[in-house]
Design a protein around this motif. Sequence first.
Motif, PDB file in Angstrom:
ATOM      1  N   PHE A   1       4.490 -11.225  -1.389  1.00  0.00           N
ATOM      2  CA  PHE A   1       4.801  -9.937  -2.196  1.00  0.00           C
ATOM      3  C   PHE A   1       6.065  -9.356  -1.682  1.00  0.00           C
ATOM      4  O   PHE A   1       6.332  -8.072  -1.442  1.00  0.00           O
TER       5      PHE A   1
ATOM      6  N   ASN B   1       2.015  -3.353  -5.676  1.00  0.00           N
ATOM      7  CA  ASN B   1       1.596  -4.533  -5.955  1.00  0.00           C
ATOM      8  C   ASN B   1       0.229  -4.981  -5.477  1.00  0.00           C
ATOM      9  O   ASN B   1      -0.123  -5.952  -5.202  1.00  0.00           O
TER      10      ASN B   1
ATOM     11  N   HIS C   1      -1.600  -2.843   2.933  1.00  0.00           N
ATOM     12  CA  HIS C   1      -0.245  -3.134   2.841  1.00  0.00           C
ATOM     13  C   HIS C   1       0.183  -3.488   1.385  1.00  0.00           C
ATOM     14  O   HIS C   1      -0.613  -3.689   0.630  1.00  0.00           O
ATOM     15  N   ASN C   2       1.559  -3.554   1.147  1.00  0.00           N
ATOM     16  CA  ASN C   2       1.817  -3.745  -0.377  1.00  0.00           C
ATOM     17  C   ASN C   2       1.588  -5.017  -0.426  1.00  0.00           C
ATOM     18  O   ASN C   2       1.628  -6.197   0.473  1.00  0.00           O
TER      19      ASN C   2
ATOM     20  N   ALA D   1       3.274  -0.117  -8.211  1.00  0.00           N
ATOM     21  CA  ALA D   1       4.478   0.086  -7.370  1.00  0.00           C
ATOM     22  C   ALA D   1       4.108  -0.470  -5.785  1.00  0.00           C
ATOM     23  O   ALA D   1       5.167  -0.837  -5.001  1.00  0.00           O
TER      24      ALA D   1
ATOM     25  N   ASP E   1       3.982  -7.601   6.483  1.00  0.00           N
ATOM     26  CA  ASP E   1       2.821  -7.879   5.971  1.00  0.00           C
ATOM     27  C   ASP E   1       3.016  -8.312   4.435  1.00  0.00           C
ATOM     28  O   ASP E   1       2.471  -9.376   4.018  1.00  0.00           O
ATOM     29  N   ALA E   2       3.847  -7.303   3.909  1.00  0.00           N
ATOM     30  CA  ALA E   2       3.799  -7.695   2.256  1.00  0.00           C
ATOM     31  C   ALA E   2       4.585  -9.242   2.062  1.00  0.00           C
ATOM     32  O   ALA E   2       3.887 -10.041   1.232  1.00  0.00           O
TER      33      ALA E   2
ATOM     34  N   GLY F   1       8.385  -8.639  -3.406  1.00  0.00           N
ATOM     35  CA  GLY F   1       8.884  -7.843  -4.668  1.00  0.00           C
ATOM     36  C   GLY F   1       8.712  -6.255  -4.309  1.00  0.00           C
ATOM     37  O   GLY F   1       9.220  -5.443  -4.639  1.00  0.00           O
ATOM     38  N   THR F   2       7.776  -6.071  -3.155  1.00  0.00           N
ATOM     39  CA  THR F   2       7.428  -4.955  -2.668  1.00  0.00           C
ATOM     40  C   THR F   2       7.140  -4.849  -1.272  1.00  0.00           C
ATOM     41  O   THR F   2       6.099  -4.663  -0.602  1.00  0.00           O
ATOM     42  N   CYS F   3       8.438  -5.405  -0.651  1.00  0.00           N
ATOM     43  CA  CYS F   3       8.351  -5.256   0.769  1.00  0.00           C
ATOM     44  C   CYS F   3       7.772  -4.196   1.534  1.00  0.00           C
ATOM     45  O   CYS F   3       8.441  -3.068   0.942  1.00  0.00           O
ATOM     46  N   ASP F   4       7.351  -4.268   2.455  1.00  0.00           N
ATOM     47  CA  ASP F   4       6.775  -3.117   3.225  1.00  0.00           C
ATOM     48  C   ASP F   4       7.896  -2.390   3.805  1.00  0.00           C
ATOM     49  O   ASP F   4       8.126  -0.927   4.078  1.00  0.00           O
TER      50      ASP F   4
ATOM     51  N   ALA G   1       2.487 -12.033   2.818  1.00  0.00           N
ATOM     52  CA  ALA G   1       1.362 -12.236   1.940  1.00  0.00           C
ATOM     53  C   ALA G   1       1.957 -12.850   0.572  1.00  0.00           C
ATOM     54  O   ALA G   1       1.045 -13.102  -0.253  1.00  0.00           O
TER      55      ALA G   1
END
Lengths: 348, 348
Positions: B100, A285, A260-261, A283, B94-95, B102-105, B98
């Motif tokens: 993140f 992360n 996952h990102n 892109a 998930d992103a 800034g890079t949402c899934d 976790a």
Amino acid sequence: MKSAIFQKAGLMTVEEVAKPTLQAPDDVIIKVVRACVCGSDLWAYAHGDNKEEHSMNDGHEALGIVDAVGDGITTVQPGDFVIVPFTHGCGECDACRAGFDGTCDRHPGFTNWSHGFQSEYIRFHYANWALVKVPGQPSDYSEGMIKSLLTLADVMPTGYHAARCAGVKRGDKVVVIGDGAVGQCAVIAAKMLGASQIVLMSRHEDRQQMALASGATAVVAERGEEGIAKVREILGGGADAALECVGTEAAVDQALGVLHNGGRLGFVGVPHYNNHPLGSTFAQNISVAGGSASVTTYDKQVLLKAVLDGDINPGRVFTADYKLEEINQAYQDMQERKTIKSMLIVSD
Amino acid sequence: MKSAIFQKAGLMTVEEVAKPTLQAPDDVIIKVVRACVCGSDLWAYAHGDNKEEHSMNDGHEALGIVDAVGDGITTVQPGDFVIVPFTHGCGECDACRAGFDGTCDRHPGFTNWSHGFQSEYIRFHYANWALVKVPGQPSDYSEGMIKSLLTLADVMPTGYHAARCAGVKRGDKVVVIGDGAVGQCAVIAAKMLGASQIVLMSRHEDRQQMALASGATAVVAERGEEGIAKVREILGGGADAALECVGTEAAVDQALGVLHNGGRLGFVGVPHYNNHPLGSTFAQNISVAGGSASVTTYDKQVLLKAVLDGDINPGRVFTADYKLEEINQAYQDMQERKTIKSMLIVSD
């Protein structure tokens, strides 16, 4: 003494060569008890890989008995039973103190690596900190325990390095790419670090079963997009960590694809590709870390105790053993996937 | 309403355009109080960078007052004072879980980014989780505090992301590459996370002084091999972490060059290069991580409190302010390094 010689791609022999001698104050001469064949040795055996013909073998994993020590050696003495790592950390530089003795700042590149271990005796350079002492003597241990101790020279710390580089922690969903000895050890490492789900990508029944016995919760035989979709279905989303234990671009792409990102890639397969674009990890992360394993650090910190306590059994990767004279068969069987990893019984 | 328009490279204007309206249940319309110019906006201003002429501005950082909310919005209401991030995390995938966002899934690529913020009103999409509420109203804060709050829309979380991606921890020796607003914020972040030494690579006296006031312990003006040698001399060895805040290959190479083996690179400069070889990081066991910052997560977790408590003062990066009508001057002065970062006073 006897030593394995790389004659040419596809042919290993054993020849009589001079027994090595001490050449520097921090050299140690070791009588080899067990050695083995590494997946990385097979690159030259299968493809030539620019390795010089009629040259010293690439073996770099062993258990042995200290035979002689240089004047500067304070940590081991003749008669000691030792794990002989494939690396030679100094234990004192920035890299070693940060836990990365696999890439010691003082012993850069090839000077930090071992070779020639498929022999009756070996000279181990930069030995004072790097060797790992094992209590007692080989005869104190079962053959199963000896096999697990032998994995501590490379493959078990390497699998553990993949998991540490990927920051595997309790509850993580982890995917392992590569079902060879290192991939099998990465499964063990992910379980040690508390992963809640461990998916091994493998197309071979025997390797799937071995991983499931070591703590994998699922196996996926499909590759490429199909494999990624299957993994995501099993995990109910992307993975937190992917452990790449092959060294091909396809394996790296597979690893990046299941995350996952914000996920984390640990890669320990020696890269057999030129470049891999960093842009794609930006892109997504995705963090990327890997390199030569911290054998001495991990063995002393956690792995030797885990083996001696019977908490882990990485020795199961040795599914066939050979005498040193049978070196070509040991390579060939591993190359043909008849064994996962070949052990060499050099002396008792 | 008034909005800044990118006419062509080197020319920004202000035009009258339609006020945005709610288009989805999780849209929020915001009356802009402050906006600003980002270093990344300058790529198009300086080089064109394939940006369409006579198009919406690239602005993506703002403070504002909620004007209207969609039916699905439960977290803010009209009249609320908010930090308006450049990203739109869902807070649930998930992103995002976790850390993140800034890079949402769920909001991949461009759908997770903002633009058009150099305007009197903006439509903020995927707004329910991403907006960050600030207690009280703008009039409750000093202009210095307003500036620091504005940095929480992008540059402060981005500098912090570089430090988090590089795993900066207490006692680390850290090098920051880039002396713009993000680099300055990376210095602040490294200090927050306990770095014992922070070296900024900068050739500009004003920027050197600003970084020293924020916690940098040394500055190095030299570049390339000379700069690397100077850093290593100051640190008595390699750095534990390097924070790359530029986005050029030269900056990445500089960052990799100052690290000891096993060091950690955090990179947040939007990559303006194609590939960077992973092979070299393998040989040095260097970890590499970076991407769009986790603005909402970091603001809510730690940065908003640090600003409100006066523990950090990232607002000092705004060394000049402009009315919206002066938009071209705001870009030009920043492009010519007359100001580190240009603030736009859009309303009171």
